[in-house]
Design an enzyme around this catalytic site. Structure first.
Site, PDB file in Angstrom:
ATOM      1  N   GLY A   1     -87.308 -18.793  49.764  1.00 43.44           N
ATOM      2  CA  GLY A   1     -86.398 -17.697  49.386  1.00 43.44           C
ATOM      3  C   GLY A   1     -87.154 -16.401  49.215  1.00 43.44           C
ATOM      4  O   GLY A   1     -88.386 -16.371  49.187  1.00 43.44           O
TER       5      GLY A   1
ATOM      6  N   GLY B   1     -88.895 -14.129  47.527  1.00 46.82           N
ATOM      7  CA  GLY B   1     -89.586 -14.021  46.248  1.00 46.82           C
ATOM      8  C   GLY B   1     -90.072 -12.612  45.975  1.00 46.82           C
ATOM      9  O   GLY B   1     -90.375 -12.250  44.846  1.00 46.82           O
ATOM     10  N   ARG B   2     -90.173 -11.825  47.022  1.00 53.70           N
ATOM     11  CA  ARG B   2     -90.593 -10.421  46.793  1.00 53.70           C
ATOM     12  C   ARG B   2     -89.826  -9.488  47.724  1.00 53.70           C
ATOM     13  O   ARG B   2     -90.377  -8.506  48.219  1.00 53.70           O
ATOM     14  CB  ARG B   2     -92.097 -10.265  46.991  1.00 53.70           C
TER      15      ARG B   2
ATOM     16  N   LYS C   1     -89.229  -4.601  50.143  1.00 51.41           N
ATOM     17  CA  LYS C   1     -90.204  -5.687  50.062  1.00 51.41           C
ATOM     18  C   LYS C   1     -91.286  -5.262  49.072  1.00 51.41           C
ATOM     19  O   LYS C   1     -91.951  -4.245  49.301  1.00 51.41           O
ATOM     20  CB  LYS C   1     -90.802  -5.907  51.458  1.00 51.41           C
TER      21      LYS C   1
ATOM     22  N   ASP D   1     -95.372 -12.420  41.432  1.00 51.32           N
ATOM     23  CA  ASP D   1     -94.973 -11.195  40.736  1.00 51.32           C
ATOM     24  C   ASP D   1     -93.912 -10.395  41.503  1.00 51.32           C
ATOM     25  O   ASP D   1     -93.421  -9.380  41.023  1.00 51.32           O
ATOM     26  CB  ASP D   1     -96.199 -10.307  40.469  1.00 51.32           C
ATOM     27  N   GLY D   2     -93.592 -10.860  42.717  1.00 52.02           N
ATOM     28  CA  GLY D   2     -92.570 -10.155  43.504  1.00 52.02           C
ATOM     29  C   GLY D   2     -93.040  -8.826  44.058  1.00 52.02           C
ATOM     30  O   GLY D   2     -92.247  -8.055  44.602  1.00 52.02           O
TER      31      GLY D   2
ATOM     32  N   ARG E   1     -83.152 -16.725  58.857  1.00 48.07           N
ATOM     33  CA  ARG E   1     -84.308 -17.422  59.429  1.00 48.07           C
ATOM     34  C   ARG E   1     -83.929 -18.850  59.794  1.00 48.07           C
ATOM     35  O   ARG E   1     -82.897 -19.354  59.304  1.00 48.07           O
ATOM     36  CB  ARG E   1     -85.436 -17.458  58.387  1.00 48.07           C
TER      37      ARG E   1
ATOM     38  N   ASP F   1     -89.773 -20.454  58.187  1.00 45.88           N
ATOM     39  CA  ASP F   1     -89.173 -19.397  57.349  1.00 45.88           C
ATOM     40  C   ASP F   1     -89.576 -18.011  57.838  1.00 45.88           C
ATOM     41  O   ASP F   1     -89.063 -17.011  57.343  1.00 45.88           O
ATOM     42  CB  ASP F   1     -89.573 -19.572  55.878  1.00 45.88           C
ATOM     43  N   ASN F   2     -90.463 -17.957  58.808  1.00 46.35           N
ATOM     44  CA  ASN F   2     -90.869 -16.648  59.346  1.00 46.35           C
ATOM     45  C   ASN F   2     -90.335 -16.430  60.755  1.00 46.35           C
ATOM     46  O   ASN F   2     -90.845 -15.574  61.487  1.00 46.35           O
ATOM     47  CB  ASN F   2     -92.398 -16.532  59.348  1.00 46.35           C
TER      48      ASN F   2
HETATM   49  P1  AMP Z   1     -94.844 -15.276  53.288  1.00 48.66           P
HETATM   50  O1  AMP Z   1     -96.156 -15.947  53.331  1.00 48.66           O
HETATM   51  O2  AMP Z   1     -94.929 -13.803  53.096  1.00 48.66           O
HETATM   52  O3  AMP Z   1     -93.962 -15.644  54.437  1.00 48.66           O
HETATM   53  O4  AMP Z   1     -94.127 -15.808  51.959  1.00 48.66           O
HETATM   54  C1  AMP Z   1     -93.886 -17.180  51.703  1.00 48.66           C
HETATM   55  C2  AMP Z   1     -93.035 -17.325  50.459  1.00 48.66           C
HETATM   56  O5  AMP Z   1     -93.716 -16.830  49.315  1.00 48.66           O
HETATM   57  C3  AMP Z   1     -91.723 -16.554  50.505  1.00 48.66           C
HETATM   58  O6  AMP Z   1     -90.759 -17.306  49.815  1.00 48.66           O
HETATM   59  C4  AMP Z   1     -92.055 -15.291  49.764  1.00 48.66           C
HETATM   60  O7  AMP Z   1     -90.916 -14.650  49.240  1.00 48.66           O
HETATM   61  C5  AMP Z   1     -92.966 -15.811  48.664  1.00 48.66           C
HETATM   62  N1  AMP Z   1     -93.876 -14.781  48.157  1.00 48.66           N
HETATM   63  C6  AMP Z   1     -94.907 -14.195  48.805  1.00 48.66           C
HETATM   64  N2  AMP Z   1     -95.535 -13.301  48.023  1.00 48.66           N
HETATM   65  C7  AMP Z   1     -94.880 -13.304  46.826  1.00 48.66           C
HETATM   66  C8  AMP Z   1     -95.036 -12.600  45.585  1.00 48.66           C
HETATM   67  N3  AMP Z   1     -95.986 -11.681  45.427  1.00 48.66           N
HETATM   68  N4  AMP Z   1     -94.171 -12.890  44.591  1.00 48.66           N
HETATM   69  C9  AMP Z   1     -93.209 -13.806  44.748  1.00 48.66           C
HETATM   70  N5  AMP Z   1     -93.004 -14.505  45.877  1.00 48.66           N
HETATM   71  C10 AMP Z   1     -93.825 -14.258  46.908  1.00 48.66           C
HETATM   72 MG    MG Z   2     -92.256 -15.077  55.066  1.00 50.86          MG
END
Ligand code: AMP
Ligand code: MG
Length: 493
Positions: free
Chosen positions: A91, A93-94, A114, A126-127, A184, A253-254
């Site tokens: 989901g 997360g940020r 983002k 930390d989002g 996605r 998810d990407n």
């Molecule tokens: P990503 O590697 O960017 O595709 O992210 C994988 C998952 O980690 C996704 O659910 C993102 O929303 C979550 N995520 C990545 N960085 C953060 C962050 N700093 N805080 C919260 N969730 C994160």
């Molecule tokens: Mg991602």
């Protein structure tokens, strides 16, 4: 009703139609935020005039300080296979969807922040985003766009004025991301994980209406939808391969349903041609290496197929049979796209059955000689306008290369088109400037640690015209000095 700040008539279709696939959320506040980048041409496409784009209120929206009126801000739910392992709870997360706009072409477009703080899906994160990855995504996604490759876009980059904790404290950033949607493969996997066939159906109907409305009118719309997604993603990966782009984290998810490139984590463009190149420091098994991307395409789409089984046919076995038939077409469809793009890169507009061998041999010599992918393709056209030396100088084993050149030139002569004309059309598909890793790192370092946006802006401006050679920018077309190799980026963006 028009939003006063951006002048957009915000829609909330995701919130309205897809309950169960999101949670409402709010951004955090960044009172000391400043704008670093605004994308004027994209803004006009979205119907945001420049006065509004450059206003203090727009800065407040892009930095999360004010919530757009008439908009339901939300974080989307999704699952995903990460490096082959299923993770049900990912989901946004940020990331926070702050609205859907209708662009100048009448298409629905997501506007997302983002890095604007925690959402209901942040888990322990930390989002937030560090500024470096925000600038990186801005630069690379906009570069992909002008290269003609489907991608999410960047409307604004903000420096938050706060620090984020990564390996040490780093300046924070927020990116305003624009996408034709953020749905996605992982969004479908989420609905499947919750064994909610109604939700899968709602999501598929929504995706059809938003992305592939033509498939609604055929005999089996859900199967046609799946075939359409396969087609778009095959085209996308063929495009990536044609410019030496390595996404780096092709987790489900990407991967978007729309076929746009999304989530520019450890992505990079290859310098010297080596199909086993990976840039992500955590991809120890080379799952997402350059040459593996077409195979991963099918792997990921198989995960999507699994989610659609309940919709395709009431008999599960028949469903699987129909989906498998489509899956089996991905490889030939991909190969056709790839071949067609690669033909144009070496100056061929007609089709001959030996073309694939000519292209493969060129790549093989490039690999053997560790020659630069971008320079090789770009320099080839020069041989048609009286300069055979530039391309030849890229190959040490000139005998093997000369042999290849003779076959290629013979094939070019069968085209029956003036060689200057062929050279000109090759230069329209073979960029001279790509975001070279060492140049990107240099620009980010200056921007993040020295508050100096000049190198970034210079690189960004140059990348807006990737096919036009400009005097005075010679160093931007060269690969990294040998000491900078091997290049690795980190996933924790
Ligand atoms: P990503 O590697 O960017 O595709 O992210 C994988 C998952 O980690 C996704 O659910 C993102 O929303 C979550 N995520 C990545 N960085 C953060 C962050 N700093 N805080 C919260 N969730 C994160
Ligand atoms: Mg991602």
């Amino acid at each position: 009703m028009l939003n006063n700040v951006l002048g957009i008539d915000f829609q909330n279709t995701f919130a309205r139609d897809l309950e169960g696939l999101y949670k409402k959320g709010n951004s955090c506040k960044c009172p000391s935020a400043e704008v670093l980048l605004l994308n004027k041409s994209l803004s006009l496409e979205l119907g945001i005039d420049l006065n509004r784009l450059q206003s203090k209120n727009a800065l407040d929206i892009f930095s999360g300080n004010i919530k757009p009126e008439n908009s339901i801000t939300l974080a989307q739910a999704y699952s995903g296979h990460q490096f082959g392992q299923f993770n049900p709870n990912l989901g946004d997360g940020r990331a926070l969807l702050i609205g859907e706009a209708i662009n100048q072409k009448g298409k629905l477009i997501d506007i997302q922040l983002k890095g604007a703080g925690q959402t209901p899906y942040s888990r322990r994160g930390d989002g937030k985003s560090a500024l470096g990855p925000v600038l990186r995504e801005y630069l690379i996604s906009e570069s992909m766009h002008v290269l003609g490759i489907p991608t999410t876009r960047a409307l604004a980059a903000i420096k938050t004025g706060d620090q984020v904790e990564r390996d040490g404290l780093l300046p924070g950033g927020i990116m305003t991301r624009i996408a034709s949607s953020h749905i996605r493969i992982g969004t479908f996997e989420y609905a499947r994980f919750h064994k909610d066939n109604q939700l899968i159906k709602k999501l598929t109907d929504y995706s059809i209406a938003r992305h592939f409305p033509d498939t609604a009118n055929v005999e089996n719309p859900y199967l046609a939808f799946f075939a359409a997604v396969c087609n778009q993603q095959a085209l996308l990966i063929a495009n990536w391969m044609s410019v030496g782009f390595i996404h780096g984290v092709m987790n489900t998810d990407n991967m978007t349903i729309s076929g746009e490139t999304i989530d520019f984590g450890p992505c990079a463009f290859m310098d010297s041609y080596d199909p086993s190149t990976v840039f992500s420091s955590i991809d120890v098994n080379k799952r997402y290496a350059y040459a593996n991307q077409p195979a991963i395409l099918t792997w990921n789409l198989t995960r999507l197929a699994e989610t659609l089984i309940p919709l395709i046919h009431e008999d599960r076995n028949e469903s699987i049979k129909l989906l498998t038939e489509v899956l089996q077409l991905i490889k030939p469809v991909y190969t056709n796209y790839w071949l067609s793009i690669m033909r144009s890169k070496i100056g061929l507009s007609k089709e001959d059955q030996n073309d694939i061998e000519i292209i493969s041999n060129f790549l093989e010599i490039m690999e053997e000689e560790k020659a630069d992918f971008t320079l090789c393709f770009r320099s080839l056209s020069k041989a048609l306008i009286g300069d055979g030396q530039t391309i030849r100088a890229l190959f040490n084993n000139s005998r093997r290369f000369d042999g290849w050149m003779m076959i290629w030139q013979e094939r070019i002569s069968q085209e029956g088109i003036a060689e200057e004309k062929i050279a000109a059309s090759m230069n329209k598909v073979n960029p001279i400037y790509i975001p070279r890793n060492h140049k990107v790192e240099e620009a980010l370092h200056e921007a993040v640690f020295k508050n100096n946006m000049l190198p970034f802006n210079k690189l960004h401006s140059l990348l807006q015209y990737p096919f036009e050679e400009i005097d005075g920018f010679e160093s931007f077309k060269e690969p990294a000095p040998k000491s900078d190799v091997p290049y690795k980026t980190f996933c924790g963006t």
